[in-house]
Design a protein around this motif. Sequence first.
Motif, PDB file in Angstrom:
ATOM      1  N   THR A  39       0.852  -1.184   0.000  1.00 52.93           N
ATOM      2  CA  THR A  39       0.000   0.000   0.000  1.00 52.93           C
ATOM      3  C   THR A  39       0.890   1.236   0.000  1.00 52.93           C
ATOM      4  N   VAL A  40       0.676   2.115  -0.979  1.00 47.47           N
ATOM      5  CA  VAL A  40       1.477   3.330  -1.104  1.00 47.47           C
ATOM      6  C   VAL A  40       0.628   4.515  -0.657  1.00 47.47           C
ATOM      7  N   ILE A  41       1.181   5.319   0.255  1.00 48.02           N
ATOM      8  CA  ILE A  41       0.479   6.487   0.774  1.00 48.02           C
ATOM      9  C   ILE A  41       1.389   7.706   0.617  1.00 48.02           C
ATOM     10  N   THR A  42       0.867   8.750   0.006  1.00 46.78           N
ATOM     11  CA  THR A  42       1.623   9.988  -0.169  1.00 46.78           C
ATOM     12  C   THR A  42       1.463  10.863   1.064  1.00 46.78           C
ATOM     13  N   VAL A  43       2.571  11.433   1.528  1.00 41.55           N
ATOM     14  CA  VAL A  43       2.581  12.295   2.716  1.00 41.55           C
ATOM     15  C   VAL A  43       2.970  13.702   2.275  1.00 41.55           C
ATOM     16  N   THR A  44       2.083  14.660   2.513  1.00 43.80           N
ATOM     17  CA  THR A  44       2.339  16.030   2.059  1.00 43.80           C
ATOM     18  C   THR A  44       2.331  17.055   3.186  1.00 43.80           C
ATOM     19  N   GLU A  45       2.078  16.615   4.415  1.00 40.81           N
ATOM     20  CA  GLU A  45       2.095  17.522   5.552  1.00 40.81           C
ATOM     21  C   GLU A  45       2.472  16.739   6.805  1.00 40.81           C
ATOM     22  N   SER A  46       2.774  17.454   7.883  1.00 40.74           N
ATOM     23  CA  SER A  46       3.138  16.804   9.133  1.00 40.74           C
ATOM     24  C   SER A  46       2.046  15.821   9.530  1.00 40.74           C
ATOM     25  N   ALA A  47       2.457  14.580   9.848  1.00 39.21           N
ATOM     26  CA  ALA A  47       1.449  13.548  10.036  1.00 39.21           C
ATOM     27  C   ALA A  47       1.975  12.404  10.886  1.00 39.21           C
ATOM     28  N   ASN A  48       1.035  11.627  11.437  1.00 40.44           N
ATOM     29  CA  ASN A  48       1.286  10.344  12.085  1.00 40.44           C
ATOM     30  C   ASN A  48       1.003   9.269  11.041  1.00 40.44           C
ATOM     31  N   LEU A  49       2.007   8.449  10.703  1.00 40.02           N
ATOM     32  CA  LEU A  49       1.844   7.484   9.613  1.00 40.02           C
ATOM     33  C   LEU A  49       0.785   6.436   9.927  1.00 40.02           C
ATOM     34  N   ARG A  50       0.680   6.027  11.164  1.00 41.37           N
ATOM     35  CA  ARG A  50      -0.350   5.049  11.528  1.00 41.37           C
ATOM     36  C   ARG A  50      -1.746   5.644  11.306  1.00 41.37           C
ATOM     37  N   THR A  51      -1.915   6.897  11.643  1.00 40.19           N
ATOM     38  CA  THR A  51      -3.202   7.557  11.429  1.00 40.19           C
ATOM     39  C   THR A  51      -3.552   7.601   9.948  1.00 40.19           C
ATOM     40  N   LEU A  52      -2.556   7.901   9.107  1.00 38.86           N
ATOM     41  CA  LEU A  52      -2.809   7.913   7.661  1.00 38.86           C
ATOM     42  C   LEU A  52      -3.237   6.536   7.170  1.00 38.86           C
ATOM     43  N   ALA A  53      -2.574   5.483   7.655  1.00 40.74           N
ATOM     44  CA  ALA A  53      -2.938   4.128   7.241  1.00 40.74           C
ATOM     45  C   ALA A  53      -4.339   3.763   7.711  1.00 40.74           C
ATOM     46  N   ASP A  54      -4.673   4.134   8.940  1.00 43.58           N
ATOM     47  CA  ASP A  54      -6.014   3.863   9.458  1.00 43.58           C
ATOM     48  C   ASP A  54      -7.075   4.543   8.592  1.00 43.58           C
ATOM     49  N   GLN A  55      -6.762   5.764   8.169  1.00 42.10           N
ATOM     50  CA  GLN A  55      -7.715   6.495   7.319  1.00 42.10           C
ATOM     51  C   GLN A  55      -7.886   5.830   5.967  1.00 42.10           C
ATOM     52  N   LYS A  56      -6.887   5.054   5.539  1.00 42.37           N
ATOM     53  CA  LYS A  56      -6.962   4.326   4.266  1.00 42.37           C
ATOM     54  C   LYS A  56      -7.525   2.918   4.437  1.00 42.37           C
ATOM     55  N   GLY A  57      -7.947   2.583   5.671  1.00 45.14           N
ATOM     56  CA  GLY A  57      -8.621   1.312   5.873  1.00 45.14           C
ATOM     57  C   GLY A  57      -7.848   0.237   6.604  1.00 45.14           C
ATOM     58  N   TYR A  58      -6.672   0.542   7.152  1.00 41.66           N
ATOM     59  CA  TYR A  58      -5.939  -0.485   7.888  1.00 41.66           C
ATOM     60  C   TYR A  58      -6.735  -0.896   9.122  1.00 41.66           C
ATOM     61  N   ASP A  59      -6.816  -2.229   9.369  1.00 44.55           N
ATOM     62  CA  ASP A  59      -7.662  -2.725  10.453  1.00 44.55           C
ATOM     63  C   ASP A  59      -6.977  -2.773  11.809  1.00 44.55           C
ATOM     64  N   GLY A  60      -5.676  -2.472  11.860  1.00 45.70           N
ATOM     65  CA  GLY A  60      -5.007  -2.363  13.144  1.00 45.70           C
ATOM     66  C   GLY A  60      -4.345  -3.614  13.660  1.00 45.70           C
ATOM     67  N   HIS A  61      -4.482  -4.755  12.952  1.00 47.51           N
ATOM     68  CA  HIS A  61      -3.862  -5.978  13.466  1.00 47.51           C
ATOM     69  C   HIS A  61      -3.323  -6.900  12.373  1.00 47.51           C
ATOM     70  N   SER A  62      -3.710  -6.716  11.123  1.00 48.04           N
ATOM     71  CA  SER A  62      -3.278  -7.604  10.046  1.00 48.04           C
ATOM     72  C   SER A  62      -1.850  -7.299   9.600  1.00 48.04           C
ATOM     73  N   ALA A  63      -1.185  -8.338   9.013  1.00 43.83           N
ATOM     74  CA  ALA A  63       0.108  -8.121   8.365  1.00 43.83           C
ATOM     75  C   ALA A  63      -0.092  -7.159   7.192  1.00 43.83           C
ATOM     76  N   ALA A  64       0.900  -6.306   6.956  1.00 36.85           N
ATOM     77  CA  ALA A  64       0.756  -5.297   5.909  1.00 36.85           C
ATOM     78  C   ALA A  64       2.122  -4.795   5.481  1.00 36.85           C
ATOM     79  N   ASN A  65       2.199  -4.312   4.236  1.00 35.87           N
ATOM     80  CA  ASN A  65       3.381  -3.642   3.692  1.00 35.87           C
ATOM     81  C   ASN A  65       2.987  -2.228   3.311  1.00 35.87           C
ATOM     82  N   TYR A  66       3.611  -1.251   3.953  1.00 39.79           N
ATOM     83  CA  TYR A  66       3.283   0.148   3.664  1.00 39.79           C
ATOM     84  C   TYR A  66       4.521   0.896   3.172  1.00 39.79           C
ATOM     85  N   LEU A  67       4.314   1.637   2.100  1.00 40.84           N
ATOM     86  CA  LEU A  67       5.320   2.556   1.582  1.00 40.84           C
ATOM     87  C   LEU A  67       4.740   3.964   1.659  1.00 40.84           C
ATOM     88  N   PHE A  68       5.366   4.818   2.457  1.00 40.76           N
ATOM     89  CA  PHE A  68       4.967   6.217   2.583  1.00 40.76           C
ATOM     90  C   PHE A  68       5.961   7.068   1.799  1.00 40.76           C
TER      91      PHE A  68
END
Length: 252
Positions: free
Chosen positions: A36-65
């Motif tokens: 999952t690729v997420i673009t970061v354009t302002e000061s942010a918490n990366l976990r919060t950005l992932a949650d907003q994109k639908g991360y369920d909080g416990h599954s295995a995942a690969n994130y590229l910010f």
Amino acid sequence: MKPLVRVALFLSCAPFAAHAQIAPDTAAISAEAPETVITVTESANLRTLADQKGYDGHSAANYLFVVPAKTNILGKQGGGPGIDTGKWPEGVSLVLLIRGNVYGGGGNGGDGGDTPLMRDGTRGGDAIYVQAPIGIAIAKGGSVKAGGGGGAGADGIGSGGGGGFPNGKGGEGGSALQGNDGTLVAGNRGYYGTPGGGGKGGQRGAPGGDGGNAGQPGQSLNRLGGGEGFAIRTNDFPVMLDNKGDLRGQIG
């Protein structure tokens, strides 16, 4: 115990091949998870950005910010972090690719004048605040810079300290006092920090201390200037770093 900071040439601007090298203990767990690729354009918490994109909080995942080129991310004025990884469960592989600029917030300059008005400068912010294992790649042309500390306020007929790089607020000048010739004299406000450097202290009466440049403390006088932030504050979490850009400040 020193934090684990492994310097590895793991990402030659080919982010999608990076996960197995970043977190070998979790790569097997997350091997079947989609990227999952997420673009970061302002000061942010990366976990919060992932949650907003639908991360369920416990599954295995690969994130590229990804921080795009020509994007400037500044921590909150007064010493906020530029990027906070947030807290993540095991089985998640994280990569942060920085093509733009990530800066910790600048410390604020101390106020001038006599106690109790006079204040120390405040600490600069961390560019990246780590709360989970992560790989960080700074591409050519990108930068990660710690916030500068705020300059000290001067006592007496004192001016305020300058704000730290990149956005620290200048301190207020001291209250007006009557000079020998009967005129009222007061210190003036310190200058704001900018992405170009720390702000100058006010110059009327007793000059205030200058704000720190990237990764530098604010100038101390009778009072203290604020300390510098960290470029990457690891909090003892594993960090793999590939730096082909400009990194200013401590890693620790």
